[in-house]
Design an enzyme around this catalytic site. Sequence first.
Site, PDB file in Angstrom:
ATOM      1  N   LYS A  13      95.782  70.659 -48.728  1.00  0.00           N
ATOM      2  CA  LYS A  13      96.648  71.788 -48.372  1.00  0.00           C
ATOM      3  C   LYS A  13      96.727  72.747 -49.548  1.00  0.00           C
ATOM      4  O   LYS A  13      96.843  72.344 -50.700  1.00  0.00           O
ATOM      5  CB  LYS A  13      98.042  71.277 -48.023  1.00  0.00           C
ATOM      6  CG  LYS A  13      99.056  72.373 -47.767  1.00  0.00           C
ATOM      7  CD  LYS A  13     100.351  71.853 -47.183  1.00  0.00           C
ATOM      8  CE  LYS A  13     101.219  71.177 -48.178  1.00  0.00           C
ATOM      9  NZ  LYS A  13     102.587  70.936 -47.682  1.00  0.00           N
ATOM     10  N   SER A  32      86.986  83.706 -39.364  1.00  0.00           N
ATOM     11  CA  SER A  32      87.184  82.767 -40.462  1.00  0.00           C
ATOM     12  C   SER A  32      88.289  83.182 -41.423  1.00  0.00           C
ATOM     13  O   SER A  32      88.975  84.174 -41.228  1.00  0.00           O
ATOM     14  CB  SER A  32      85.894  82.575 -41.260  1.00  0.00           C
ATOM     15  OG  SER A  32      85.593  83.768 -41.951  1.00  0.00           O
ATOM     16  N   THR A  87      90.795  78.005 -37.788  1.00  0.00           N
ATOM     17  CA  THR A  87      89.581  78.746 -38.112  1.00  0.00           C
ATOM     18  C   THR A  87      88.741  77.911 -39.061  1.00  0.00           C
ATOM     19  O   THR A  87      88.950  76.699 -39.170  1.00  0.00           O
ATOM     20  CB  THR A  87      89.918  80.145 -38.687  1.00  0.00           C
ATOM     21  OG1 THR A  87      88.734  80.932 -38.753  1.00  0.00           O
ATOM     22  CG2 THR A  87      90.604  80.077 -40.022  1.00  0.00           C
ATOM     23  N   TYR A  88      87.790  78.534 -39.746  1.00  0.00           N
ATOM     24  CA  TYR A  88      86.939  77.815 -40.690  1.00  0.00           C
ATOM     25  C   TYR A  88      86.860  78.590 -41.992  1.00  0.00           C
ATOM     26  O   TYR A  88      87.134  79.787 -42.046  1.00  0.00           O
ATOM     27  CB  TYR A  88      85.538  77.571 -40.096  1.00  0.00           C
ATOM     28  CG  TYR A  88      84.788  78.841 -39.788  1.00  0.00           C
ATOM     29  CD1 TYR A  88      83.904  79.389 -40.725  1.00  0.00           C
ATOM     30  CD2 TYR A  88      84.968  79.511 -38.594  1.00  0.00           C
ATOM     31  CE1 TYR A  88      83.219  80.568 -40.447  1.00  0.00           C
ATOM     32  CE2 TYR A  88      84.290  80.685 -38.312  1.00  0.00           C
ATOM     33  CZ  TYR A  88      83.417  81.206 -39.240  1.00  0.00           C
ATOM     34  OH  TYR A  88      82.753  82.370 -38.968  1.00  0.00           O
ATOM     35  N   GLY A 120      88.221  88.683 -38.661  1.00  0.00           N
ATOM     36  CA  GLY A 120      88.099  88.710 -37.204  1.00  0.00           C
ATOM     37  C   GLY A 120      89.456  88.694 -36.526  1.00  0.00           C
ATOM     38  O   GLY A 120      90.423  89.275 -37.031  1.00  0.00           O
ATOM     39  N   ALA A 121      89.541  88.023 -35.390  1.00  0.00           N
ATOM     40  CA  ALA A 121      90.789  87.988 -34.619  1.00  0.00           C
ATOM     41  C   ALA A 121      91.958  87.447 -35.428  1.00  0.00           C
ATOM     42  O   ALA A 121      93.106  87.854 -35.227  1.00  0.00           O
ATOM     43  CB  ALA A 121      90.596  87.152 -33.357  1.00  0.00           C
ATOM     44  N   ALA A 122      91.684  86.553 -36.382  1.00  0.00           N
ATOM     45  CA  ALA A 122      92.745  86.002 -37.228  1.00  0.00           C
ATOM     46  C   ALA A 122      93.470  87.085 -38.021  1.00  0.00           C
ATOM     47  O   ALA A 122      94.636  86.919 -38.392  1.00  0.00           O
ATOM     48  CB  ALA A 122      92.172  84.950 -38.170  1.00  0.00           C
TER      49      ALA A 122
END
Length: 111
Positions: free
Chosen positions: A4, A20, A52-53, A68-70
């Site tokens: 984390k 990502s 996501t990655y 992107g969408a994130a």
Amino acid sequence: MKSKIHRVKVTQAELHYVGSITIDEDLMDAAGLIENEQVHVVNNNNGERLVTYVIKGERGTGTICLNGAAARRAEVGDIIIIIAYGTLSQEEAAVFRPKIVFPDSHNKLVS
């Protein structure tokens, strides 16, 4: 929980990108994250959560960029938590200790 990065600041949000989260490679190393690993992102400012990655960011820059969408789930300056999970046997889990990173307010590792 495998690792984390706790309470890191979003430095960029790039909507027109494949997807990502880009993370400073120093923070990735400290948390034991690898490129393309799946992570969960929790936004402390607005309660949004996403999966996501990871993409490697430039080492030493403090970069945390949602792509992107994130990018719609956070604003620059938001505080997020990045969490990776792993699968362990019961025996492995009994002795496993996750890597937890507490960066400073500039997304730098604290000595």
